[in-house]
Design a protein around this motif. Structure first.
Motif, PDB file in Angstrom:
ATOM      1  N   GLY A 206       0.610  -1.497  -0.113  1.00 54.13           N
ATOM      2  CA  GLY A 206      -0.350   0.062   0.155  1.00 54.13           C
ATOM      3  C   GLY A 206       0.714   1.325  -0.220  1.00 54.13           C
ATOM      4  O   GLY A 206       0.042   2.421   0.263  1.00 54.13           O
ATOM      5  N   VAL A 207       2.027   1.218  -0.145  1.00 51.49           N
ATOM      6  CA  VAL A 207       2.840   2.295  -0.428  1.00 51.49           C
ATOM      7  C   VAL A 207       3.125   2.677  -1.807  1.00 51.49           C
ATOM      8  O   VAL A 207       2.752   2.279  -2.573  1.00 51.49           O
ATOM      9  N   GLU A 208       2.733   4.096  -2.055  1.00 54.72           N
ATOM     10  CA  GLU A 208       2.514   4.881  -3.249  1.00 54.72           C
ATOM     11  C   GLU A 208       4.149   5.154  -3.446  1.00 54.72           C
ATOM     12  O   GLU A 208       4.508   6.048  -2.607  1.00 54.72           O
ATOM     13  N   LEU A 209       4.563   4.983  -4.900  1.00 56.28           N
ATOM     14  CA  LEU A 209       6.186   5.959  -4.841  1.00 56.28           C
ATOM     15  C   LEU A 209       5.825   6.161  -6.013  1.00 56.28           C
ATOM     16  O   LEU A 209       4.902   6.219  -7.445  1.00 56.28           O
ATOM     17  N   ARG A 210       6.174   7.504  -6.457  1.00 56.63           N
ATOM     18  CA  ARG A 210       6.278   8.228  -6.938  1.00 56.63           C
ATOM     19  C   ARG A 210       7.771   8.925  -8.033  1.00 56.63           C
ATOM     20  O   ARG A 210       8.759   9.584  -7.177  1.00 56.63           O
ATOM     21  N   THR A 211       7.877   7.957  -8.439  1.00 54.96           N
ATOM     22  CA  THR A 211       8.798   8.079  -9.364  1.00 54.96           C
ATOM     23  C   THR A 211       9.688   9.368 -10.303  1.00 54.96           C
ATOM     24  O   THR A 211       8.535   9.555 -10.640  1.00 54.96           O
ATOM     25  N   ASN A 212      10.932   9.396 -10.638  1.00 51.79           N
ATOM     26  CA  ASN A 212      11.703  10.352 -11.217  1.00 51.79           C
ATOM     27  C   ASN A 212      10.799  11.653 -11.359  1.00 51.79           C
ATOM     28  O   ASN A 212      10.057  12.574 -11.953  1.00 51.79           O
ATOM     29  N   GLU A 213      10.490  12.169  -9.898  1.00 52.63           N
ATOM     30  CA  GLU A 213       9.579  13.168  -9.031  1.00 52.63           C
ATOM     31  C   GLU A 213      10.575  13.770  -8.038  1.00 52.63           C
ATOM     32  O   GLU A 213      11.521  13.310  -7.191  1.00 52.63           O
ATOM     33  N   ASN A 214      10.430  15.397  -8.079  1.00 53.46           N
ATOM     34  CA  ASN A 214      11.071  16.035  -7.534  1.00 53.46           C
ATOM     35  C   ASN A 214      10.029  16.992  -6.705  1.00 53.46           C
ATOM     36  O   ASN A 214       8.624  17.598  -7.209  1.00 53.46           O
ATOM     37  N   VAL A 215      10.499  17.478  -5.509  1.00 49.76           N
ATOM     38  CA  VAL A 215       9.907  18.363  -4.691  1.00 49.76           C
ATOM     39  C   VAL A 215       9.911  19.737  -4.612  1.00 49.76           C
ATOM     40  O   VAL A 215      11.236  20.462  -5.248  1.00 49.76           O
ATOM     41  N   GLU A 216       9.290  20.642  -4.838  1.00 52.52           N
ATOM     42  CA  GLU A 216       9.619  21.634  -5.290  1.00 52.52           C
ATOM     43  C   GLU A 216       9.328  23.071  -4.198  1.00 52.52           C
ATOM     44  O   GLU A 216      10.307  24.004  -3.996  1.00 52.52           O
ATOM     45  N   LYS A 217       8.107  22.712  -3.473  1.00 52.00           N
ATOM     46  CA  LYS A 217       7.794  23.394  -2.227  1.00 52.00           C
ATOM     47  C   LYS A 217       6.919  22.634  -0.459  1.00 52.00           C
ATOM     48  O   LYS A 217       6.498  21.592  -1.582  1.00 52.00           O
ATOM     49  N   VAL A 218       7.446  22.923   0.336  1.00 53.38           N
ATOM     50  CA  VAL A 218       7.270  22.730   1.498  1.00 53.38           C
ATOM     51  C   VAL A 218       6.056  23.807   2.104  1.00 53.38           C
ATOM     52  O   VAL A 218       7.184  24.962   2.375  1.00 53.38           O
ATOM     53  N   GLU A 219       5.121  23.585   2.852  1.00 54.88           N
ATOM     54  CA  GLU A 219       3.998  24.298   3.305  1.00 54.88           C
ATOM     55  C   GLU A 219       4.576  24.393   5.183  1.00 54.88           C
ATOM     56  O   GLU A 219       3.292  22.829   4.780  1.00 54.88           O
TER      57      GLU A 219
END
Length: 478
Positions: free
Chosen positions: A235-248
């Protein structure tokens, strides 16, 4: 004895070790056992990162999840739901409630003086300690100073991330409760292990944001693929080839919003950053002895820092950048201490045991996911990049009788990288439930360069998973 303000303590020791983690403790204890006077300086808990915030607590969290997976593969066996509160309490017991008095007793029993405070170099053979009482204590080493300060987690310069109070490995392994929703940034060992632990302990949503195309990319490709399949199956979702742009995170105690480069927005209760570590050298006073203030301390095979005259400075463990693994730091501590002792006696310091060979061969490593990932030596890609004449053999571990007996759906894979010219193993990887105990045999074969024709006569017991060794050799053609 631990240093207290107002209590006299010798200014000089034969050896001063900065850092009382596993590597530093081994070096200090081994030098003291040989008759040298030793002080070890520690600013946090004696026992270091591994004992309180990494190896020990993470495996305490992962073991119940691993056991549940193992039981679930055996017909007729049922596991009750994991009691997360009880697991966290067990984790606390494994880290002694974050009380290092047991470690302190061991240090004292080894004849080593513990100095509480932040240590840094202040010139050749000199160490300044800012004690917990705010005083400064100047120490001098007659023989050697050993740097064993470990490493620290890297927080990438993503807008808003540092202000969002992200978890690192410390907060994840020391969690007081399992978050309902967790975003994990990274695809390496800490990311994979903690994603599985938190999901298995009851997190409703776990999402991994991975910059690369898969998990565990420094290992054989099938290792990351099999762990990814296991995680998604749980049940873990994998988001590959992805980057974090901003955190709030406007409310320090509230939910965190993670904006991805793809335009997607994730909302979670906690965010774990597991994007790597850097050697803890930023405030060690390296410039006072002519070294760069940042980055790893480069060493030779005896663990002596290169670029420092007279061979009095040594660096072991994560701080030298060779192998960020506890067992390798301890190994380097043994090498280092033996060299220091030999030099103190004007004896030969170049025996084979006094030079680091294991790091160059490829350090053994276990990743305690389900399936476990166990590897030693070079990967196929590394061996080919080194220009070696390589042949590869692989085997489905589910076809080994011992594996089939461990439960329905038991799956695993083994891969051996062979140097065809010398007919020795360059690297071995196992990915399977419970495969960790197979690794030391592989480590011996790789580091001792045992010829395949000799390995053929090391007969594995039936019916055990270790029969995979026979199958690999048969696949090779023996």
């Amino acid at each position: 004895m631990p240093y207290e303000v107002g209590v006299p303590m010798p200014d000089e020791f034969d050896v001063i070790v900065i850092g009382a983690g596993p590597a530093g403790e081994v070096a200090a204890g081994r030098a003291a056992a040989a008759g040298l006077s030793v002080a070890v300086v520690e600013k946090e808990l004696a026992g270091g990162e591994c004992s309180y915030w990494a190896c020990i607590p993470s495996k305490a969290l992962l073991r119940p999840v691993d056991l549940a997976g193992e039981a679930g593969r055996v017909p007729g066996v049922e596991m009750a739901p994991i009691d997360a509160k009880a697991v966290l309490a067990w984790r606390d017991s494994m880290v002694s409630g974050y009380d290092d008095s047991g470690q302190v007793r061991w240090i004292e029993s080894a004849g080593v003086t513990l100095v509480r405070g932040r240590g840094r170099l202040a010139g050749a053979r000199r160490v300044e300690v800012e004690t917990q009482g705010g005083d400064t204590r100047a120490l001098t080493a007659r023989q050697a100073v050993v740097l064993a300060t470990g490493s620290t987690a890297v927080i990438p310069p993503v807008p808003g991330l540092a202000d969002a109070r992200p978890w690192t490995n410390r907060e994840a392994t020391g969690a007081r409760a399992v978050p309902g929703r967790l975003v994990v940034v990274g695809g390496g060992v800490v990311a994979s292990e903690m994603a599985q632990a938190m999901r298995g302990l009851g997190a409703r949503e776990v999402t991994m944001v991975v910059r690369g195309g898969g998990l565990l990319e420094r290992l054989e490709p099938f290792a990351g693929e099999m762990v990814a399949a296991s995680l998604t199956g749980q049940g873990v979702e994998l988001r590959t080839n992805e980057n974090v742009e901003k955190v709030e995170r406007p409310d320090p105690e509230g939910e965190v919003t993670v904006r991805l480069a793809s335009g997607r927005t994730l909302v979670a209760d906690e965010i774990l950053v597991a994007t790597g570590r850097r050697p803890a050298t930023g405030d060690l006073g390296l410039a006072t002895v002519g070294l760069e203030e940042r980055g790893p301390v480069r060493v030779d095979g005896s663990m002596r820092a290169t670029g420092v005259g007279d061979g009095w400075l040594y660096a072991i463990g994560d701080v030298n950048g060779l192998s960020p693994l506890t067992h390798m730091g301890k190994y380097q501590g043994r090498v280092c201490a033996d060299v220091i002792v030999a030099r103190s006696r004007n004896a030969a310091d170049d025996r084979p045991s006094m030079r680091d060979r294991a790091d160059g061969m490829g350090a053994p490593q276990v990743i305690f996911t389900d399936p476990q990932v166990c590897a030693v030596g070079r990967t196929e890609a590394q061996a080919r990049a080194d220009g070696l004449d390589v042949r590869v053999v692989e085997y489905d571990m589910g076809q080994v009788a011992g594996g089939a007996l461990l439960g329905e759906g038991y799956r695993g894979r083994a891969k051996a990288v062979v140097d065809e010219r010398r007919r020795v193993l360059l690297g071995v990887t196992f990915v399977a439930p419970g495969a960790a105990e197979l690794l030391h045999a592989a480590t011996i074969a790789v580091t001792a360069q045992v010829p395949l024709d000799d390995l053929w006569h090391a007969v594995p017991s039936f019916p055990t998973v270790s029969e995979v060794w026979l199958r690999l050799l048969e696949e090779y053609g023996l």
